[in-house]
Scaffold this active site. Structure first.
Site, mmCIF file in Angstrom:
data_model
loop_
_atom_site.group_PDB
_atom_site.id
_atom_site.type_symbol
_atom_site.label_atom_id
_atom_site.label_comp_id
_atom_site.label_asym_id
_atom_site.label_seq_id
_atom_site.Cartn_x
_atom_site.Cartn_y
_atom_site.Cartn_z
ATOM 1 N N ASP A 70 -1.005 0.351 -4.849
ATOM 2 C CA ASP A 70 -3.063 0.675 -5.145
ATOM 3 C C ASP A 70 -2.467 1.832 -5.509
ATOM 4 O O ASP A 70 -2.874 2.371 -6.538
ATOM 5 C CB ASP A 70 -3.520 0.411 -4.029
ATOM 6 C CG ASP A 70 -3.036 0.957 -2.729
ATOM 7 O OD1 ASP A 70 -1.631 1.664 -3.011
ATOM 8 O OD2 ASP A 70 -3.665 1.469 -1.896
ATOM 9 N N ASP B 48 1.063 -0.862 0.160
ATOM 10 C CA ASP B 48 -0.275 0.286 -0.188
ATOM 11 C C ASP B 48 0.841 0.807 0.219
ATOM 12 O O ASP B 48 1.371 1.832 1.047
ATOM 13 C CB ASP B 48 -0.707 0.128 1.286
ATOM 14 C CG ASP B 48 -1.857 0.820 1.030
ATOM 15 O OD1 ASP B 48 -1.952 1.995 0.809
ATOM 16 O OD2 ASP B 48 -3.379 0.154 1.565
ATOM 17 N N ASP C 136 1.689 3.093 3.241
ATOM 18 C CA ASP C 136 1.229 4.316 3.038
ATOM 19 C C ASP C 136 0.508 4.449 4.762
ATOM 20 O O ASP C 136 1.196 5.866 4.496
ATOM 21 C CB ASP C 136 -0.050 3.538 3.040
ATOM 22 C CG ASP C 136 -1.410 4.271 2.657
ATOM 23 O OD1 ASP C 136 -0.809 5.154 1.656
ATOM 24 O OD2 ASP C 136 -2.446 4.746 3.616
ATOM 25 N N HIS D 171 -1.419 11.068 -0.876
ATOM 26 C CA HIS D 171 -0.795 10.300 -1.605
ATOM 27 C C HIS D 171 -0.516 11.203 -3.090
ATOM 28 O O HIS D 171 -0.835 11.649 -3.347
ATOM 29 C CB HIS D 171 -2.097 9.277 -2.248
ATOM 30 C CG HIS D 171 -2.788 8.007 -1.342
ATOM 31 N ND1 HIS D 171 -4.191 8.213 -1.813
ATOM 32 C CD2 HIS D 171 -2.559 8.008 -0.184
ATOM 33 C CE1 HIS D 171 -3.964 6.707 -0.883
ATOM 34 N NE2 HIS D 171 -3.179 7.204 0.131
ATOM 35 N N HIS E 139 -10.043 -2.529 6.866
ATOM 36 C CA HIS E 139 -9.065 -1.404 5.994
ATOM 37 C C HIS E 139 -10.065 -1.174 4.196
ATOM 38 O O HIS E 139 -9.889 -2.465 4.218
ATOM 39 C CB HIS E 139 -8.413 -1.169 6.425
ATOM 40 C CG HIS E 139 -7.612 0.012 6.299
ATOM 41 N ND1 HIS E 139 -6.570 0.725 5.570
ATOM 42 C CD2 HIS E 139 -8.211 1.241 6.939
ATOM 43 C CE1 HIS E 139 -6.158 2.133 5.734
ATOM 44 N NE2 HIS E 139 -6.559 2.195 6.524
ATOM 45 N N SER F 121 -7.715 4.527 -1.480
ATOM 46 C CA SER F 121 -7.172 2.864 -1.388
ATOM 47 C C SER F 121 -8.542 2.045 -1.563
ATOM 48 O O SER F 121 -8.226 0.798 -1.612
ATOM 49 C CB SER F 121 -6.398 2.445 0.259
ATOM 50 O OG SER F 121 -5.350 3.591 0.032
ATOM 51 N N SER G 83 -8.122 -1.576 1.759
ATOM 52 C CA SER G 83 -7.639 -2.426 0.668
ATOM 53 C C SER G 83 -8.067 -4.365 1.304
ATOM 54 O O SER G 83 -9.125 -4.109 -0.248
ATOM 55 C CB SER G 83 -5.973 -2.466 0.900
ATOM 56 O OG SER G 83 -5.521 -1.438 0.308
#
Length: 527
Positions: A403, A94, A362, A482, A201, A138, A203
Site C-alpha cells: 500500500d 502492508d 508495517d 510511511h 484495521h 493505509s 487495509s
C-alpha cells in the site's frame, strides 16, 4: 628576540595550521583528485573484506552472461495469458516497499535470492499518493487499490468529497465507492479476507467498509468523535463487517481484532458500548457458521461444510511470527491462506476473490524494528508460495503489492553474505559503527543519541540480537513514518501483463476486474 608570549602565540598558530591541513586532507578533495572523491563517497571500497562465502563462478564472465541469456530466453518465450480469470487472489504486504524487499532477501540466504513473487512474469510500479497527501496512509490507499478511486487520508470506501472524521458527509451514500469484493459478489462469486492485523484495521476494511475515519473500528470510537446523536447514524467498521452490504456477504474472515466486536460488559477486553456481541450474532446467523479463535480450532474445524467462517485469533493485532510459541496458539499467515483457499475452492465453482494481507510488516517498521519487519516479509512470501501451489495460472490471477513504503534505508556498503543486522565495515566520521539498516525517523532516536554531549551513541551496544531490537533513526518521532516512493506490483495468471509500467494505485482493481470480467467499469467482456 621575541617575547615568550609572542613565541607561544606563533606556536599556537602553527598548530592550528597543521590541524586544519590534516582535517582538510581528510574531508576536502581537489577537483582533479578523483581517487580522493571515491574514498570519501565509497569508503568501504578501500577496505579489506572476505570473499570466502561468494560463489566462485561469480568471478567469471560466463556466469553472468549465461544468466542474462537465460533471462532473455525466458522473456522471449513469454506469451500473454488472455484467459478469463475465474479467481483473483490479492496479496497486500502492508508497508512492503522495495527497500524492505531488498533487505529481506538476506534472510533467504543472500541478496541474489528471490522471493516467490519476484519470480512472477510481470511487474510494475504503483504511485501511492492520495487526494490530499504526498505520503499516504493505509486507509486511503485501501480505497485506491480495492475500490479504484483515490481518496482523502484516513478515510475508507468513500471518495474525495469526504474528509477524515467528517461525521455527516461520511454517511452520504452518494460518496460511497464499492470494492472489487462487491463486484465479485454481484457477479455470483464468493469473497473473503485474511490478515495478520485486526480485521477491522484500515487495509482489510477497504474490502467492505464505507467510513470517514479509519479509527472508528467500534461504536465507542464513533461516539467519542461524533457524539451520541450523530453516532447513531454512523455504522462502525466492525458492525459493517457483520451487517454491512458487503461484510455480511463475505464467506470467510480471518485475523485479529476480537475486542471491537463485543461490548465491554460482556467481555473483559471488549471495546463496544452498545451492548452487542457481534461474534455471538454471527454464530446465531446460521447453524453452519464456523467461529474459531485458535490455531487448534482452525486445524480441527471442518470448513468444507461451513456456511461462513470467522476467525478472530487475538483481541487486537495478531502476534508477530517471531513472537509465537506454544502458548500463543495462533495460525501463521501461510496456514490461514491454505485453509481459506481450500474453503473457497469448494464453495463456489464460479470462482472467488480473496484479499490476503501481511499487515505486521508495517507495524514493525513503525517501531523501528527491522528484524520483525523482514521476518514478516518472509512469512508473507510463504503464504504466496502456498497460494500459487494450490492454484493454476490458467484461471487464477495472483497480484502482490504494497500500500505504501516506509522511511527505511539500506546502505553503508555491507559485504556480501554478511549479517544485515550487524554493523557495516565502514564507520562514521565519529569513529562509531554504522548500521546498514536505519530509519529517517521514529521512536528509537533517544536510544542512539546522547543529549549530554550532543553525539550519537555506538549503535552496536544497543543492538544485541533480540527480535525487538530497535535500529537507529535520525529524527525523533513517536512512530516512524510511511514513505512516499512508488511501490512494486507483481502479477501472475490471466491478464497479468496489464500490470506492467508505472500507474496510479487506483488502477489495480480495474485491472483485476477486467481480467475477471466483473464490475460496472470497462471489463474484458464489455470491450
Amino acid at each position: 628576540m621575541e617575547s615568550f608570549h609572542k613565541f607561544i602565540f606563533r606556536l599556537f598558530l602553527t598548530y592550528l595550521h597543521i590541524s586544519f591541513t590534516i582535517e582538510s586532507s581528510e574531508s576536502l578533495c581537489s577537483k582533479e583528485d578523483e581517487n580522493c572523491f571515491d574514498q570519501q563517497m565509497h569508503p568501504d571500497l578501500f577496505r579489506e573484506t572476505s570473499y570466502d562465502s561468494i560463489n566462485p563462478l561469480e568471478y567469471t564472465n560466463k556466469y553472468w552472461l549465461d544468466m542474462s541469456r537465460e533471462f532473455i530466453k525466458q522473456q522471449m518465450n513469454r506469451q500473454p495469458n488472455t484467459n478469463k480469470a475465474k479467481n483473483v487472489i490479492f496479496f497486500l504486504g502492508d508497508g512492503m516497499g522495495l527497500t524492505t524487499i531488498a533487505a529481506a532477501r538476506n534472510l533467504l540466504g543472500g541478496t541474489e535470492q528471490k522471493f516467490v513473487f519476484e519470480e512472477f512474469p510481470y511487474s510494475g510500479l504503483s504511485k501511492t499518493y492520495s487526494v490530499d497527501r504526498i505520503v499516504s496512509d493505509s486507509a486511503c490507499t485501501a480505497t485506491a487499490y480495492l475500490c479504484g478511486v483515490k481518496a482523502m487520508k484516513g478515510t475508507i470506501g468513500v471518495n474525495g468529497q469526504v474528509h477524515m472524521s467528517d461525521c455527516e458527509t461520511g454517511i452520504d451514500r452518494n460518496n460511497f465507492v464499492d470494492s472489487i469484493a462487491k463486484w465479485f459478489i454481484d457477479a455470483g462469486k464468493n469473497a473473503g479476507l485474511v490478515t495478520t492485523t485486526r480485521v477491522t484495521h484500515a487495509s482489510p476494511a477497504g474490502v467492505y467498509a464505507h467510513i470517514a475515519d479509519r479509527d472508528w473500528e467500534n461504536d465507542s470510537e464513533v461516539k467519542k468523535a461524533c457524539g451520541s446523536r450523530s453516532a447513531s447514524k454512523v455504522q462502525d467498521i466492525a458492525y459493517q463487517l457483520m451487517h454491512g452490504e458487503v461484510g455480511r456477504n463475505l464467506s470467510l474472515i480471518m485475523g485479529g481484532g476480537k475486542e471491537n466486536f463485543i461490548d465491554s460488559s460482556l467481555y473483559y477486553n471488549g471495546k463496544r458500548s452498545d451492548g452487542l456481541d457481534l461474534v455471538e450474532l454471527f454464530r446465531q446467523e446460521h447453524p453452519d457458521n464456523v467461529y474459531v479463535e485458535t490455531r487448534d480450532d482452525l486445524m480441527q474445524a471442518n470448513l468444507l461444510k461451513a456456511n461462513r467462517v470467522l476467525g478472530l485469533y487475538q483481541d487486537s493485532h495478531m502476534f508477530y511470527h517471531l513472537e509465537t510459541n506454544e502458548t500463543k496458539n495462533q495460525p501463521t499467515l501461510e496456514e490461514m491462506t491454505i485453509k481459506a483457499i481450500e474453503y473457497l475452492q469448494q464453495r463456489n465453482e464460479d470462482g472467488y476473490f480473496i484479499f490476503i494481507e501481511g499487515g505486521l510488516i508495517d507495524w514493525a517498521h513503525h517501531f523501528n524494528k527491522p528484524r520483525l519487519a523482514l521476518d514478516e516479509t518472509v512469512e508473507f512470501s510463504k503464504a504466496i508460495r502456498a497460494a500459487r501451489e494450490m492454484t493454476s495460472e490458467e484461471d487464477t490471477l495472483i497480484v502482490v503489492t504494497a500500500d505504501h513504503s516506509h522511511a527505511f534505508t539500506y546502505g553503508g556498503y555491507p559485504s556480501r553474505k554478511s549479517d544485515v543486522f550487524a554493523p557495516a565495515p565502514a564507520k562514521g566520521k565519529d569513529g562509531k559503527p554504522y548500521m546498514p539498516l536505519s530509519y529517517a525517523n521514529g521512536p528509537s532516536f533517544p536510544q542512539f543519541f546522547d543529549n549530554e554531549n550532543g553525539q550519537r551513541k555506538d549503535p552496536s551496544l544497543s543492538i544485541v540480537g533480540d527480535i525487538n531490537d530497535e535500529f537507529p533513526s535520525t529524527w525523533y518521532m513517536q512512530w516512524e513514518t510511511h514513505g512516499g516512493d512508488d511501490v512494486p506490483v507483481y502479477a501472475s495468471g490471466p491478464w497479468s501483463h496489464l500490470f506492467t509500467g508505472v500507474y496510479e494505485q487506483n488502477a489495480l482493481p480495474h485491472f483485476m476486474a477486467y481480467a475477471a470480467c466483473v464490475g460496472n467499469g470497462l471489463t474484458m467482456c464489455q470491450m
